[in-house]
Design a protein around this motif. Structure first.
Motif, PDB file in Angstrom:
ATOM      1  N   SER A  12       0.896  -1.064  -0.365  1.00 34.31           N
ATOM      2  CA  SER A  12       0.334  -0.119   0.324  1.00 34.31           C
ATOM      3  C   SER A  12       0.803   1.159   0.104  1.00 34.31           C
ATOM      4  CB  SER A  12      -0.874   0.197   1.199  1.00 34.31           C
ATOM      5  OG  SER A  12      -1.117   1.357   0.840  1.00 34.31           O
ATOM      6  N   PRO A  13       0.614   1.677  -1.063  1.00 35.22           N
ATOM      7  CA  PRO A  13       2.340   3.534  -1.353  1.00 35.22           C
ATOM      8  C   PRO A  13       1.525   4.262  -0.190  1.00 35.22           C
ATOM      9  CG  PRO A  13       1.235   2.406  -3.593  1.00 35.22           C
ATOM     10  CD  PRO A  13       0.410   1.179  -2.092  1.00 35.22           C
ATOM     11  N   LYS A  14       0.478   4.212   0.001  1.00 31.14           N
ATOM     12  CA  LYS A  14       0.194   5.666   1.149  1.00 31.14           C
ATOM     13  C   LYS A  14       0.201   4.813   2.138  1.00 31.14           C
ATOM     14  CE  LYS A  14      -3.711   7.788   0.299  1.00 31.14           C
ATOM     15  NZ  LYS A  14      -5.555   8.686   0.238  1.00 31.14           N
ATOM     16  N   GLN A  15      -0.110   3.558   2.703  1.00 31.45           N
ATOM     17  CA  GLN A  15       0.596   3.826   3.834  1.00 31.45           C
ATOM     18  C   GLN A  15       1.959   3.471   3.812  1.00 31.45           C
ATOM     19  OE1 GLN A  15      -1.726  -0.522   5.012  1.00 31.45           O
ATOM     20  NE2 GLN A  15      -1.341   0.250   7.341  1.00 31.45           N
ATOM     21  N   GLU A  16       3.008   3.157   2.971  1.00 28.66           N
ATOM     22  CA  GLU A  16       3.854   3.059   3.569  1.00 28.66           C
ATOM     23  C   GLU A  16       5.017   4.200   3.706  1.00 28.66           C
ATOM     24  OE1 GLU A  16       7.777   0.808   0.354  1.00 28.66           O
ATOM     25  OE2 GLU A  16       6.292   1.568  -0.341  1.00 28.66           O
ATOM     26  N   GLU A  17       4.247   5.354   2.672  1.00 30.62           N
ATOM     27  CA  GLU A  17       4.265   6.839   3.258  1.00 30.62           C
ATOM     28  C   GLU A  17       4.346   7.319   4.632  1.00 30.62           C
ATOM     29  OE1 GLU A  17       3.344  11.070   0.695  1.00 30.62           O
ATOM     30  OE2 GLU A  17       2.787   9.323  -0.072  1.00 30.62           O
ATOM     31  N   GLN A  18       3.350   6.904   4.954  1.00 26.69           N
ATOM     32  CA  GLN A  18       2.804   7.776   6.245  1.00 26.69           C
ATOM     33  C   GLN A  18       3.923   6.749   7.254  1.00 26.69           C
ATOM     34  OE1 GLN A  18      -0.990   5.804   6.399  1.00 26.69           O
ATOM     35  NE2 GLN A  18      -2.098   8.232   5.862  1.00 26.69           N
ATOM     36  N   MET A  19       4.274   5.570   7.303  1.00 30.02           N
ATOM     37  CA  MET A  19       5.343   4.936   7.707  1.00 30.02           C
ATOM     38  C   MET A  19       6.565   5.309   8.237  1.00 30.02           C
ATOM     39  SD  MET A  19       3.227   2.651   9.555  1.00 30.02           S
ATOM     40  CE  MET A  19       4.748   1.526  10.539  1.00 30.02           C
ATOM     41  N   GLN A  20       6.635   5.770   6.662  1.00 32.62           N
ATOM     42  CA  GLN A  20       8.009   6.278   7.016  1.00 32.62           C
ATOM     43  C   GLN A  20       8.101   7.774   7.218  1.00 32.62           C
ATOM     44  OE1 GLN A  20      11.282   5.133   5.625  1.00 32.62           O
ATOM     45  NE2 GLN A  20       9.869   2.695   5.449  1.00 32.62           N
ATOM     46  N   SER A  21       7.010   8.970   7.223  1.00 33.01           N
ATOM     47  CA  SER A  21       7.398  10.154   7.574  1.00 33.01           C
ATOM     48  C   SER A  21       7.479   9.899   9.270  1.00 33.01           C
ATOM     49  CB  SER A  21       5.893  10.584   7.164  1.00 33.01           C
ATOM     50  OG  SER A  21       4.509  10.462   7.935  1.00 33.01           O
ATOM     51  N   LEU A  22       7.149   8.356   9.941  1.00 36.01           N
ATOM     52  CA  LEU A  22       7.007   8.432  11.711  1.00 36.01           C
ATOM     53  C   LEU A  22       8.515   8.583  11.791  1.00 36.01           C
ATOM     54  CD1 LEU A  22       3.991   5.596  11.842  1.00 36.01           C
ATOM     55  CD2 LEU A  22       3.766   8.683  12.035  1.00 36.01           C
ATOM     56  N   PRO A  23       8.894   8.466  12.905  1.00 37.69           N
ATOM     57  CA  PRO A  23      10.218   9.139  13.769  1.00 37.69           C
ATOM     58  C   PRO A  23      10.304   7.524  13.892  1.00 37.69           C
ATOM     59  CG  PRO A  23       8.763  10.829  14.765  1.00 37.69           C
ATOM     60  CD  PRO A  23       8.574   9.976  13.779  1.00 37.69           C
TER      61      PRO A  23
ATOM     62  N   ASP B  79      10.948   5.334  16.975  1.00 37.31           N
ATOM     63  CA  ASP B  79      10.675   5.677  17.582  1.00 37.31           C
ATOM     64  C   ASP B  79       9.127   5.060  17.013  1.00 37.31           C
ATOM     65  OD1 ASP B  79      10.553   7.789  17.853  1.00 37.31           O
ATOM     66  OD2 ASP B  79      10.500   8.088  19.374  1.00 37.31           O
ATOM     67  N   GLN B  80       8.169   6.060  16.379  1.00 38.39           N
ATOM     68  CA  GLN B  80       6.763   5.844  16.851  1.00 38.39           C
ATOM     69  C   GLN B  80       6.472   5.028  15.143  1.00 38.39           C
ATOM     70  OE1 GLN B  80       4.800   9.415  16.161  1.00 38.39           O
ATOM     71  NE2 GLN B  80       5.859  10.573  17.625  1.00 38.39           N
TER      72      GLN B  80
ATOM     73  N   ALA C 136       6.854   1.395  16.676  1.00 36.19           N
ATOM     74  CA  ALA C 136       5.902   0.858  18.574  1.00 36.19           C
ATOM     75  C   ALA C 136       4.699   0.985  17.313  1.00 36.19           C
ATOM     76  CB  ALA C 136       5.418   2.335  19.061  1.00 36.19           C
ATOM     77  N   ARG C 137       4.148   1.209  15.791  1.00 32.42           N
ATOM     78  CA  ARG C 137       3.118   1.388  15.796  1.00 32.42           C
ATOM     79  C   ARG C 137       3.346  -0.259  14.943  1.00 32.42           C
ATOM     80  NH1 ARG C 137       0.083   4.447  12.025  1.00 32.42           N
ATOM     81  NH2 ARG C 137       0.327   6.645  12.861  1.00 32.42           N
ATOM     82  N   MET C 138       4.246  -0.391  14.123  1.00 33.89           N
ATOM     83  CA  MET C 138       4.453  -2.059  13.458  1.00 33.89           C
ATOM     84  C   MET C 138       4.399  -2.542  14.540  1.00 33.89           C
ATOM     85  SD  MET C 138       5.751  -2.110  10.461  1.00 33.89           S
ATOM     86  CE  MET C 138       6.383  -3.613  10.569  1.00 33.89           C
ATOM     87  N   LYS C 139       4.718  -2.967  16.009  1.00 33.07           N
ATOM     88  CA  LYS C 139       4.514  -3.933  17.013  1.00 33.07           C
ATOM     89  C   LYS C 139       3.110  -3.737  17.116  1.00 33.07           C
ATOM     90  CE  LYS C 139       5.893  -4.469  21.635  1.00 33.07           C
ATOM     91  NZ  LYS C 139       6.451  -5.167  22.949  1.00 33.07           N
ATOM     92  N   GLY C 140       2.260  -2.440  17.405  1.00 35.23           N
ATOM     93  CA  GLY C 140       0.744  -2.702  17.297  1.00 35.23           C
ATOM     94  C   GLY C 140       0.189  -3.053  16.440  1.00 35.23           C
ATOM     95  N   MET C 141       0.702  -2.896  14.601  1.00 34.92           N
ATOM     96  CA  MET C 141      -0.245  -3.997  14.269  1.00 34.92           C
ATOM     97  C   MET C 141       0.434  -5.419  14.008  1.00 34.92           C
ATOM     98  SD  MET C 141       0.973  -1.038  11.324  1.00 34.92           S
ATOM     99  CE  MET C 141      -0.021  -1.857   9.776  1.00 34.92           C
ATOM    100  N   SER C 142       1.379  -5.473  14.330  1.00 37.04           N
ATOM    101  CA  SER C 142       1.846  -6.992  14.538  1.00 37.04           C
ATOM    102  C   SER C 142       0.704  -7.957  14.985  1.00 37.04           C
ATOM    103  CB  SER C 142       3.087  -7.187  14.079  1.00 37.04           C
ATOM    104  OG  SER C 142       3.975  -6.469  13.858  1.00 37.04           O
ATOM    105  N   ALA C 143       0.594  -7.471  16.513  1.00 36.34           N
ATOM    106  CA  ALA C 143      -0.465  -8.275  17.604  1.00 36.34           C
ATOM    107  C   ALA C 143      -2.153  -8.117  16.978  1.00 36.34           C
ATOM    108  CB  ALA C 143       0.024  -7.184  18.868  1.00 36.34           C
ATOM    109  N   GLY C 144      -2.247  -7.226  16.834  1.00 33.10           N
ATOM    110  CA  GLY C 144      -3.157  -6.986  16.014  1.00 33.10           C
ATOM    111  C   GLY C 144      -4.090  -8.255  14.664  1.00 33.10           C
ATOM    112  N   TYR C 145      -2.869  -8.389  13.990  1.00 30.94           N
ATOM    113  CA  TYR C 145      -3.002  -8.656  12.732  1.00 30.94           C
ATOM    114  C   TYR C 145      -2.870 -10.691  12.938  1.00 30.94           C
ATOM    115  CZ  TYR C 145      -3.291  -6.152   8.565  1.00 30.94           C
ATOM    116  OH  TYR C 145      -3.601  -5.824   7.723  1.00 30.94           O
ATOM    117  N   LYS C 146      -2.058 -10.595  14.324  1.00 28.77           N
ATOM    118  CA  LYS C 146      -2.076 -12.300  14.840  1.00 28.77           C
ATOM    119  C   LYS C 146      -3.234 -12.513  15.588  1.00 28.77           C
ATOM    120  CE  LYS C 146       0.879 -15.114  18.033  1.00 28.77           C
ATOM    121  NZ  LYS C 146       2.233 -14.358  18.618  1.00 28.77           N
ATOM    122  N   TYR C 147      -3.774 -10.950  16.354  1.00 29.96           N
ATOM    123  CA  TYR C 147      -4.648 -11.311  17.647  1.00 29.96           C
ATOM    124  C   TYR C 147      -5.932 -12.191  16.256  1.00 29.96           C
ATOM    125  CZ  TYR C 147      -2.098 -10.625  21.274  1.00 29.96           C
ATOM    126  OH  TYR C 147      -1.152 -10.053  22.666  1.00 29.96           O
ATOM    127  N   VAL C 148      -6.867 -10.904  15.682  1.00 33.95           N
ATOM    128  CA  VAL C 148      -7.314 -11.335  14.494  1.00 33.95           C
ATOM    129  C   VAL C 148      -7.511 -12.659  13.861  1.00 33.95           C
ATOM    130  CG1 VAL C 148      -8.755 -10.363  12.305  1.00 33.95           C
ATOM    131  CG2 VAL C 148      -7.779  -8.383  14.279  1.00 33.95           C
TER     132      VAL C 148
END
Length: 250
Positions: free
Chosen positions: A77-88, A90-91, A94-106
């Protein structure tokens, strides 16, 4: 999951067992769906779906890892990749960790999601046939039809298992489209809206659609043409909304 018996004028013959229903769904679907007029028991297809879905999730967790799954989703997802690259950094971590946990639980909650989707799909079909076509079917019958018509989707899960275990590449694994049963799988560089559109023309998904037409026609006692108008009509609507959503968010 209890058997809800619908008295049929032809009920002199013994009904099918759950195993016979599952087998006949693949080789003689009309027999399975006709038997639903006798009993709306659906425990076996659901049990099979639970076993396969948990097996697929466990295998992906071990062989690919949900961290890698999320990375691939973002790269897709180009838009999502761009948003992730714009984050510091550490953020981003943290976002990757949260998304990984979310995908796993779902993913591990897939059996619950199957029940939810089946309930919504059956409710929509029940209302469409009863209020739109004047049929006298029941929600239990439509729910049972949905469960058995979805059996071919187990093949997608089994193919995913084989692919991940014996021939998969973790760096290219796509959780949303894990096996090549539709044209989108072979066009990884296509635009998101096009991939969404092509993914609807899935061999197993179309098989599921055909079974829904056969099954709803039998339990609602309407022609195949009328059943197709309802089932395919909803499919077309979901197709349009999905493609439009992908185009607006990409």
């Amino acid at each position: 999951m209890s058997d809800v018996v619908a008295v049929d004028a032809q009920s002199g013959q013994p009904g099918l067992s759950q195993v016979e229903r599952v087998v006949d769904t693949f080789i003689a679907p009309s027999k399975t769906f006709t038997d639903i007029l006798r009993s709306t028991s659906w425990w076996l297809p659901f049990l099979l779906a639970v076993i396969v879905s948990i097996g697929v999730t466990f295998t992906i967790d071990r062989q690919v890892g949900f961290g890698r799954v999320v990375e691939n989703v973002i790269l897709d997802s180009p838009k999502q990749e761009e948003q992730m690259q714009s984050l510091p950094p550490d953020q981003r971590a943290a976002r990757m960790k949260g998304m990984s946990a979310g995908y796993k639980y779902v993913s591990y909650a897939t059996p619950v999601i199957i029940l939810l989707i089946s309930t919504i799909g059956a409710l929509v079909n029940w209302a469409s046939f009863n209020f739109g076509l004047g049929a006298k079917t029941t929600f239990a019958q439509m729910f049972c039809v949905w469960m058995y018509a979805s059996l071919p989707r187990l093949l997608s899960g089994l193919l995913t298992l084989v692919t991940v275990m014996f021939g998969g590449n973790a760096e290219s694994f796509n959780l949303k489209n894990p096996v090549g049963t539709n044209p989108a799988y072979f066009m990884p560089d296509a635009t998101p809206w096009l991939k969404t559109a092509l993914s609807f023309f899935d061999v197993i998904g179309i098989w599921n659609l055909i079974l829904l037409v056969i099954g709803t026609s039998i339990v609602a006692k309407v022609s195949r043409g009328k059943a197709a108008a309802v089932v395919v009509g909803w499919w077309v609507l979901i197709f349009i909304l999905s493609v439009a959503s992908a185009a607006m968010t990409s």
